[in-house]
Write a protein that holds these residues in place. Sequence first.
Motif, PDB file in Angstrom:
ATOM      1  N   VAL A  21      14.551  26.640  -3.635  1.00  0.00           N
ATOM      2  CA  VAL A  21      14.488  26.314  -4.125  1.00  0.00           C
ATOM      3  C   VAL A  21      13.485  24.985  -4.803  1.00  0.00           C
ATOM      4  CG1 VAL A  21      15.828  24.061  -6.620  1.00  0.00           C
ATOM      5  CG2 VAL A  21      16.911  27.065  -5.335  1.00  0.00           C
ATOM      6  N   VAL A  22      13.536  24.168  -2.877  1.00  0.00           N
ATOM      7  CA  VAL A  22      12.712  23.014  -2.966  1.00  0.00           C
ATOM      8  C   VAL A  22      10.902  23.677  -3.520  1.00  0.00           C
ATOM      9  CG1 VAL A  22      11.831  21.271  -1.015  1.00  0.00           C
ATOM     10  CG2 VAL A  22      14.068  21.471  -1.681  1.00  0.00           C
ATOM     11  N   LYS A  23      11.054  24.695  -2.795  1.00  0.00           N
ATOM     12  CA  LYS A  23       9.275  25.210  -2.152  1.00  0.00           C
ATOM     13  C   LYS A  23       9.296  25.779  -3.907  1.00  0.00           C
ATOM     14  CE  LYS A  23       6.547  28.406  -0.125  1.00  0.00           C
ATOM     15  NZ  LYS A  23       6.504  29.953   0.899  1.00  0.00           N
ATOM     16  N   MET A  24      10.052  26.268  -4.731  1.00  0.00           N
ATOM     17  CA  MET A  24       9.700  26.881  -5.862  1.00  0.00           C
ATOM     18  C   MET A  24       9.289  25.257  -6.809  1.00  0.00           C
ATOM     19  SD  MET A  24      11.921  29.979  -7.138  1.00  0.00           S
ATOM     20  CE  MET A  24      11.122  29.979  -8.117  1.00  0.00           C
ATOM     21  N   THR A  25       9.846  23.957  -6.583  1.00  0.00           N
ATOM     22  CA  THR A  25       9.964  23.075  -7.741  1.00  0.00           C
ATOM     23  C   THR A  25       8.810  22.057  -7.374  1.00  0.00           C
ATOM     24  OG1 THR A  25      11.884  21.729  -6.450  1.00  0.00           O
ATOM     25  CG2 THR A  25      12.366  23.172  -8.500  1.00  0.00           C
ATOM     26  N   GLY A  26       8.083  22.242  -6.211  1.00  0.00           N
ATOM     27  CA  GLY A  26       7.317  20.872  -5.239  1.00  0.00           C
ATOM     28  C   GLY A  26       7.500  20.501  -5.602  1.00  0.00           C
ATOM     29  N   ILE A  27       8.980  20.314  -5.322  1.00  0.00           N
ATOM     30  CA  ILE A  27       9.308  18.790  -4.437  1.00  0.00           C
ATOM     31  C   ILE A  27       9.604  18.617  -3.053  1.00  0.00           C
ATOM     32  CG2 ILE A  27      10.969  18.268  -7.000  1.00  0.00           C
ATOM     33  CD1 ILE A  27      13.259  18.824  -5.052  1.00  0.00           C
ATOM     34  N   GLY A  28       8.768  19.222  -2.672  1.00  0.00           N
ATOM     35  CA  GLY A  28       9.038  19.214  -0.936  1.00  0.00           C
ATOM     36  C   GLY A  28       7.613  19.144  -0.884  1.00  0.00           C
ATOM     37  N   GLU A  29       6.445  18.759  -2.031  1.00  0.00           N
ATOM     38  CA  GLU A  29       5.049  18.208  -1.310  1.00  0.00           C
ATOM     39  C   GLU A  29       5.639  16.621  -0.990  1.00  0.00           C
ATOM     40  OE1 GLU A  29       2.620  19.332  -4.321  1.00  0.00           O
ATOM     41  OE2 GLU A  29       3.607  21.155  -4.333  1.00  0.00           O
ATOM     42  N   VAL A  30       3.721  16.580  -0.367  1.00  0.00           N
ATOM     43  CA  VAL A  30       3.882  14.834   0.690  1.00  0.00           C
ATOM     44  C   VAL A  30       3.559  13.772  -0.629  1.00  0.00           C
ATOM     45  CG1 VAL A  30       2.474  13.852   2.018  1.00  0.00           C
ATOM     46  CG2 VAL A  30       2.798  15.496   3.026  1.00  0.00           C
ATOM     47  N   ASP A  31       2.541  14.704  -1.638  1.00  0.00           N
ATOM     48  CA  ASP A  31       2.549  13.569  -2.399  1.00  0.00           C
ATOM     49  C   ASP A  31       3.713  13.544  -3.604  1.00  0.00           C
ATOM     50  OD1 ASP A  31      -0.072  13.420  -1.214  1.00  0.00           O
ATOM     51  OD2 ASP A  31      -0.809  14.997  -2.503  1.00  0.00           O
ATOM     52  N   PHE A  32       4.710  14.281  -3.571  1.00  0.00           N
ATOM     53  CA  PHE A  32       5.814  13.981  -4.428  1.00  0.00           C
ATOM     54  C   PHE A  32       6.225  12.735  -4.247  1.00  0.00           C
ATOM     55  CE2 PHE A  32       9.790  15.260  -5.933  1.00  0.00           C
ATOM     56  CZ  PHE A  32       9.156  14.947  -7.827  1.00  0.00           C
ATOM     57  N   LEU A  33       6.860  13.776  -2.605  1.00  0.00           N
ATOM     58  CA  LEU A  33       7.523  12.861  -2.106  1.00  0.00           C
ATOM     59  C   LEU A  33       7.344  10.931  -1.529  1.00  0.00           C
ATOM     60  CD1 LEU A  33       9.466  15.407   0.306  1.00  0.00           C
ATOM     61  CD2 LEU A  33      10.603  14.342  -1.896  1.00  0.00           C
ATOM     62  N   HIS A  84      12.822  14.732   3.720  1.00  0.00           N
ATOM     63  CA  HIS A  84      12.044  15.595   3.073  1.00  0.00           C
ATOM     64  C   HIS A  84      13.747  15.730   2.606  1.00  0.00           C
ATOM     65  CE1 HIS A  84      10.680  19.036   2.539  1.00  0.00           C
ATOM     66  NE2 HIS A  84       9.526  18.273   2.797  1.00  0.00           N
ATOM     67  N   PRO A  85      13.635  16.957   1.050  1.00  0.00           N
ATOM     68  CA  PRO A  85      14.585  17.289   0.809  1.00  0.00           C
ATOM     69  C   PRO A  85      15.472  18.070   1.431  1.00  0.00           C
ATOM     70  CG  PRO A  85      13.047  17.755  -0.578  1.00  0.00           C
ATOM     71  CD  PRO A  85      12.906  16.625   0.637  1.00  0.00           C
ATOM     72  N   ASP A  86      14.501  18.868   2.033  1.00  0.00           N
ATOM     73  CA  ASP A  86      15.304  20.713   3.104  1.00  0.00           C
ATOM     74  C   ASP A  86      16.131  19.667   3.918  1.00  0.00           C
ATOM     75  OD1 ASP A  86      13.419  22.408   2.296  1.00  0.00           O
ATOM     76  OD2 ASP A  86      11.840  22.516   3.443  1.00  0.00           O
ATOM     77  N   ILE A  87      16.042  18.997   4.826  1.00  0.00           N
ATOM     78  CA  ILE A  87      16.735  17.965   5.717  1.00  0.00           C
ATOM     79  C   ILE A  87      17.717  17.866   5.385  1.00  0.00           C
ATOM     80  CG2 ILE A  87      16.849  16.601   7.450  1.00  0.00           C
ATOM     81  CD1 ILE A  87      14.176  16.986   7.844  1.00  0.00           C
ATOM     82  N   PRO A 126       0.697  -1.435   0.138  1.00  0.00           N
ATOM     83  CA  PRO A 126       0.086   0.440  -0.064  1.00  0.00           C
ATOM     84  C   PRO A 126       1.269   1.065   0.311  1.00  0.00           C
ATOM     85  CG  PRO A 126      -0.275  -0.825   2.446  1.00  0.00           C
ATOM     86  CD  PRO A 126       0.825  -1.604   1.104  1.00  0.00           C
ATOM     87  N   ARG A 127       0.014   2.239  -0.242  1.00  0.00           N
ATOM     88  CA  ARG A 127       0.835   3.547  -0.178  1.00  0.00           C
ATOM     89  C   ARG A 127       1.583   4.056   1.263  1.00  0.00           C
ATOM     90  NH1 ARG A 127       0.067   9.583  -1.255  1.00  0.00           N
ATOM     91  NH2 ARG A 127       0.731  10.691  -0.080  1.00  0.00           N
ATOM     92  N   PHE A 128       3.481   3.721   0.539  1.00  0.00           N
ATOM     93  CA  PHE A 128       3.958   3.724   2.460  1.00  0.00           C
ATOM     94  C   PHE A 128       3.781   5.673   3.823  1.00  0.00           C
ATOM     95  CE2 PHE A 128       6.050   0.716   0.569  1.00  0.00           C
ATOM     96  CZ  PHE A 128       7.123   0.667   1.443  1.00  0.00           C
ATOM     97  N   PRO A 129       4.240   5.505   4.486  1.00  0.00           N
ATOM     98  CA  PRO A 129       3.736   6.318   5.443  1.00  0.00           C
ATOM     99  C   PRO A 129       4.146   8.218   4.768  1.00  0.00           C
ATOM    100  CG  PRO A 129       4.047   4.961   6.894  1.00  0.00           C
ATOM    101  CD  PRO A 129       4.771   4.384   4.968  1.00  0.00           C
ATOM    102  N   ASP A 130       3.323   8.858   5.033  1.00  0.00           N
ATOM    103  CA  ASP A 130       4.082  10.109   4.159  1.00  0.00           C
ATOM    104  C   ASP A 130       4.943  10.666   4.690  1.00  0.00           C
ATOM    105  OD1 ASP A 130       2.159  10.314   3.040  1.00  0.00           O
ATOM    106  OD2 ASP A 130       0.251  11.480   4.803  1.00  0.00           O
ATOM    107  N   ILE A 131       6.226  11.445   3.708  1.00  0.00           N
ATOM    108  CA  ILE A 131       6.960  12.317   4.023  1.00  0.00           C
ATOM    109  C   ILE A 131       6.598  13.213   4.091  1.00  0.00           C
ATOM    110  CG2 ILE A 131       9.310  12.611   3.000  1.00  0.00           C
ATOM    111  CD1 ILE A 131       9.223   9.395   3.230  1.00  0.00           C
ATOM    112  N   THR A 132       6.784  14.197   5.220  1.00  0.00           N
ATOM    113  CA  THR A 132       6.956  15.312   5.967  1.00  0.00           C
ATOM    114  C   THR A 132       7.933  16.006   5.719  1.00  0.00           C
ATOM    115  OG1 THR A 132       6.820  14.439   8.124  1.00  0.00           O
ATOM    116  CG2 THR A 132       4.512  14.273   6.693  1.00  0.00           C
TER     117      THR A 132
END
Length: 589
Positions: free
Chosen positions: A329-341, A304-307, A292-298
């Motif tokens: 950059v993470v915020k502008m590209t949207g790669i830090g969103e939960v659904d993406f990660l 998470h890319p910020d860490i 199933p879907r894995f636990p959310d990457i918050t």
Amino acid sequence: MDLEEAKEFKERCTQCAAVSWGLTDEGKYYCTSCHNVTERSKEVINTGAIPNTKIQAINRGLKRKRKLEKGWDWYVCEGFQQILYQQAEALKTLGVGPELKDEVLRNFWKRYLQKSKQAYCKNPVYTRGRKATVLEDNPSHSDWDSEPDPLSDFSCPSVVESGPDSQLDGHTQKPFPISKASQSETASICSGSLDGVEYSLRKEKGIVKMTVPRTLAFCYLSLLWQRETVTLSDLLRFVEEGHIPYINAFQHFPEEMKLYGRDKGIFAIESWPAYEDIYKKIIEIAKFLDLPRFPDITEDCYFHPDILCMKYLMEVNLPDEMNDLTCQVVKMTGIGEVDFLTFDPIAKMAKTVKYDIQAVAVIVVVLKLLFLLDDNLEWTLSNIAEKYNEKNKEDKPWFDFRKWYQVMKKSVDEKKQKWEEARAKYVWKSEKPLYHSSIDRAVVYKRREMVVSLQKQFSALTDSAPTVEKKSPSSFQFNWTEGDSAGTCFHGHSLQGILKKKGRSLTTKNSLYWLSTQKFCRSYCKHVTTYEESNFSQSYQFIINLFSFLLRIKASSLHEEVSLIEKRLFKRKYSKTKKKSRSRKRRKY
């Protein structure tokens, strides 16, 4: 071997019922039809006709009766369960929570046994064609939530039985029903396991066969589910450093698990695990298990890319102030969103993010935004920073790219040289020798003893240590201390020489940027042509090679991830400017 002297032995073979015997060098009878070796030896009546060496060999064969000659009846999947158990224990030693082994990895492995029809089903592949008891209380289920209970005792490998010689306490249960195997299976000349030959030839559509590299995929899926502080590159590096069993992991099997013949091709590994290969196997296994879907990457998760960007900035000795830019950059590209990660194997386009490669790709993009990395601007900014630092020695130093380049190149070259030497000196042969059949066992072990003895003698003569001490595991490969006398730590340096004020915010002095999928011509025309890696600037190639070595990946993998970040960054930036221009036009009308 003497076939004439063995004619007087008239008993039938316990395996094939044939009466065709020969004599081994140790004086034991063996069947010429199926090569089964008995415990019976030829009695020596007249010693005058036999050389002294043969008398000693026969006597030695009579005295040494091996207690573990037969060994346990075991299956290939039990061997992989042993390796998974060892790897889980190693991860636990490295600081991973015990829940990974006791709950997550156990459930994943149990589900694999069920999906591959090796256990927890009404007709396991090992019981087809012979009468055997079936676990009726654990029927096969397709729904994840309606799974049967986990493995009854994964903490103790299933092949280990309770007894005086066992190192584990408590009774263990086989992970699948086993009937009383025939003697021809237990003393197979082709493999030590009961199903070694069958497993190596098995090709069933839709079934993912277990291999040693796939054990690492199981471990990483468990780490990702638990959101532990171990990335895929860290996992492979720990394997390479010997902290996690992988190469020659079979030598830690219990002595009763005889491994030879076809088992060698299943469990023996002669290459290091590659990042891209293990990544593909992770996706493959996750799909096969219908996870199933894995636990959310918050935002507070290690993946998470910020860490991770903060971690790798410290690793490569870059200023702490760059973390604010990576977060933007993470915020502008949207790669830090939960659904993406978050990894979702059930999704149509099932793919897990390469969290570590993505983080260093963000850092590369930020460095290009700051310094352009065209072998021109970065050196100009370095000259400005160097002059400022000479005049203002008491103030906070500006970041000098040239000085950082020199420090990092020296450190990376030294580290890379040690890594290459360690790989070249690595001993691939296991301490537990492998042999093709049970008949070759005595010869192989004798040769191994001679090799070990010679190695000890040569090491004593050359006065060199035969073994190298294993390094203690660490998440960081480079350590930088602030305030050192050599001035090699750049964490506290400022980016003031690179940034400029624009209203209330800060922007980069550099207003240019070049995409990694393109290159600038070396001639005066400065036109843009197609991408060729050989024509990249020296500084950009160094940074790519630095991070590639850090993660033990191919430079092309990192370059591809940088291109994806750039596409997302400039696509969103272009869409925003397009919306602004449209709104201005509407206001005019």
